[in-house]
Design a protein around this motif. Structure first.
Motif, short mmCIF file in Angstrom:
data_model
loop_
_atom_site.label_atom_id
_atom_site.label_comp_id
_atom_site.label_asym_id
_atom_site.label_seq_id
_atom_site.Cartn_x
_atom_site.Cartn_y
_atom_site.Cartn_z
N LEU A 81 -0.96 7.51 -2.37
CA LEU A 81 0.01 8.02 -3.34
C LEU A 81 1.27 7.16 -3.36
N ALA A 82 1.62 6.61 -2.20
CA ALA A 82 2.83 5.78 -2.11
C ALA A 82 2.70 4.50 -2.93
N HIS A 103 6.56 3.83 -9.76
CA HIS A 103 5.84 4.51 -8.69
C HIS A 103 6.20 5.98 -8.71
N ILE A 104 5.31 6.81 -8.26
CA ILE A 104 5.59 8.24 -8.16
C ILE A 104 6.30 8.53 -6.84
N VAL A 105 5.80 7.93 -5.80
CA VAL A 105 6.35 8.14 -4.45
C VAL A 105 6.91 6.82 -3.94
N SER A 106 8.12 6.89 -3.36
CA SER A 106 8.73 5.65 -2.85
C SER A 106 8.32 5.34 -1.42
N GLY A 107 7.81 6.33 -0.69
CA GLY A 107 7.38 6.08 0.68
C GLY A 107 6.72 7.29 1.28
N ALA A 108 5.89 7.05 2.28
CA ALA A 108 5.22 8.13 3.00
C ALA A 108 5.14 7.77 4.47
N LYS A 109 5.43 8.74 5.33
CA LYS A 109 5.35 8.53 6.78
C LYS A 109 4.29 9.46 7.35
N ILE A 120 3.08 15.05 7.39
CA ILE A 120 3.49 13.78 6.81
C ILE A 120 4.81 14.01 6.09
N GLU A 121 5.58 12.95 5.89
CA GLU A 121 6.84 13.03 5.16
C GLU A 121 6.77 12.11 3.95
N VAL A 122 7.16 12.64 2.81
CA VAL A 122 6.99 11.91 1.55
C VAL A 122 8.29 11.95 0.76
N ASP A 123 8.64 10.81 0.12
CA ASP A 123 9.82 10.73 -0.73
C ASP A 123 9.39 10.43 -2.16
N PHE A 124 9.90 11.23 -3.12
CA PHE A 124 9.67 10.90 -4.53
C PHE A 124 10.49 9.68 -4.92
#
Length: 461
Positions: A81-82, A103-109, A120-124
């Protein structure tokens, strides 16, 4: 919208209609992560936060298998998704059609070792703000329970695309537009595959799990299916089975008189025949990008000096076409077609006139030949005139004499200068006057000289 996953409150998804109409393709695991992220956003949030998603919540809410595979697939889904990109239709401040590519998501941890962490941690991406935050108009809102059990990301997309139009009751979509929205032009080149694996699959999924269901009608041009008309209905079977046996009332903004219709109307209101109602019908029928592209095309043609006498008429014609076409060339081709049609019509009329003239000449020749045949039969049969007149008078004197015989007898002319009474000439004189006697004499000859009369008629036919 409740943010605490432990509560039993119904969770809603809110997204702008432009985002719903965006061009992107998720697999089902990416879609589940995305859906979960949407339920965490609060309607009053002014900015995105870092969203922590507990995988066990997704597994529970989506009723997935509680095993390592589910955890691994969800983790991979967040990572994919990232890197996923989306194209979103939009309007410039001047009302020109544009497209946001982001992009939809700028990052995922996520944890390297799945045993060490279960979240998990996700940033739009910041570009997504206008489509997910502080939505006031033109947004879709629905109960997340409608998509939790859908087994296909395509079924989720179809649900959202139809849910937008639930209050209208139907939505017409071009087959190519559906492929573009689902980003599957490379996947289902044949319509039969798209119909079976996407449309019918979504139809079954929505009827089994969501608050709406649909039927559809295929619109063909030639042998190809070019458009699909979806008819949308409430799915009472699913609604009634939900907890509390009540339907959650969802208010979402898609009306016939909205901001987009006003913006589009402002672009064309100087054209004769334009109206807000016309624009509203366009907005209810076609994607915004479809409408704006055609308006811009007509405006550009006028700006470069092309003479368009009826811009609104041209726009109405262009709206129903799935592909953008050159209106000037179209007009030239149409004129040429009309000229050819006019020529064909004129030729057809001339042929018809010629045929009618030939037929009339043939009829006249037939009547002439019939008259000559009767005279010939009278001459070769000396007593024939007296036989006919005797038969004629006998039938007339019958109490129930047919009306045609009465009429013919009453109008039979005698005492003609230069013609002997009760002669063949007297009979033929009355025959040439036409009317009932002419028909009666023809019938008498056909009954008494059927071979000769049949041969004459066959020659005519």
């Amino acid at each position: 919208m409740a943010e605490n996953p432990k509560t039993k409150a119904v969770k809603f998804i809110r997204k702008s209609n432009n985002l719903v109409e965006g061009r992107f393709r998720f697999d089902i695991w990416e879609m589940r992560i995305f859906v979960k992220m949407l339920t965490i956003i609060h309607r009053d949030d002014e900015d995105f936060k870092r969203y922590r998603i507990y995988l066990k919540e997704i597994i529970s809410e989506f009723e997935l298998e509680k095993n390592n595979r589910s955890y691994e697939e969800l983790k991979k889904g967040a990572e994919k998704l990232a890197s996923r990109e989306i194209r979103i239709p939009m309007l410039s401040p001047k009302g020109e059609a544009m497209e946001l590519f982001t992009h939809i998501v700028s990052g995922a941890k996520s944890f390297v070792d799945s045993k060490q962490g279960k979240y998990i941690e996700v940033d739009f991406h910041p570009d997504m703000k206008p489509y997910l935050l502080q939505l006031q108009t033109k947004f879709l809102m629905y109960d997340v329970r409608n998509v939790l059990k859908l087994p296909s990301s395509f079924s989720i997309r179809i649900y959202e695309l139809l849910k937008q139009y639930e209050t209208i009751g139907k939505r017409k979509m071009n087959v190519e537009e559906i492929k573009e929205m689902l980003d599957i032009k490379d996947k289902y080149s044949l319509y039969a595959n798209l119909k079976q694996r996407v449309i019918i699959k979504a139809q079954m999924d929505l009827e089994a799990f969501t608050d709406i269901k649909f039927t559809f009608e295929e619109v063909k041009r030639g042998k190809s299916v070019e458009e699909i008309v979806f008819y949308i209905f409430k799915n009472a079977d699913v609604i009634d089975k939900r907890e509390g046996n009540t339907e959650v009332v969802i208010e979402y903004q898609l009306t016939e008189k909205d901001v987009t219709a006003t913006q589009i109307y402002n672009l064309i209101k100087q054209y004769k025949g334009s109206s807000k109602l016309t624009v509203e019908s366009w907005v209810n029928t076609y994607p915004v990008e479809h409408i704006i592209n055609r308006i811009n095309f007509v405006k550009n043609q006028i700006n470069v000096g092309k003479v368009i006498k009826n811009p609104m008429g041209l726009l109405q014609k262009m709206m129903i076409e799935s592909n953008l076409f050159d209106p000037i060339q179209e007009e030239i081709e149409l004129q040429e077609q009309n000229i050819q049609k006019a020529k064909q019509v004129q030729e057809s009329k001339q042929n018809q006139i010629s045929k009618e003239k030939q037929l009339q000449q043939a009829k006249e020749k037939y009547e002439q030949n019939k008259t000559e045949l009767m005279r010939s039969l009278f001459e070769t049969n000396p007593g024939l005139a007296k036989d006919f007149l005797l038969d004629f008078k006998t039938k007339r004197n019958l109490p129930d004499a047919p009306f045609i015989i009465q009429l013919a007898y009453d109008h039979y002319t005698t005492n003609i200068n230069g013609i002997l009474p009760e002669s063949k000439d007297e009979i033929m004189y009355n025959y040439n006057l036409g009317g009932s006697f002419s028909a009666l004499l023809t019938e008498w000859f056909e009954n008494n000289f059927s071979r000769e009369m049949t041969t004459l008629r066959n020659d005519f036919e």
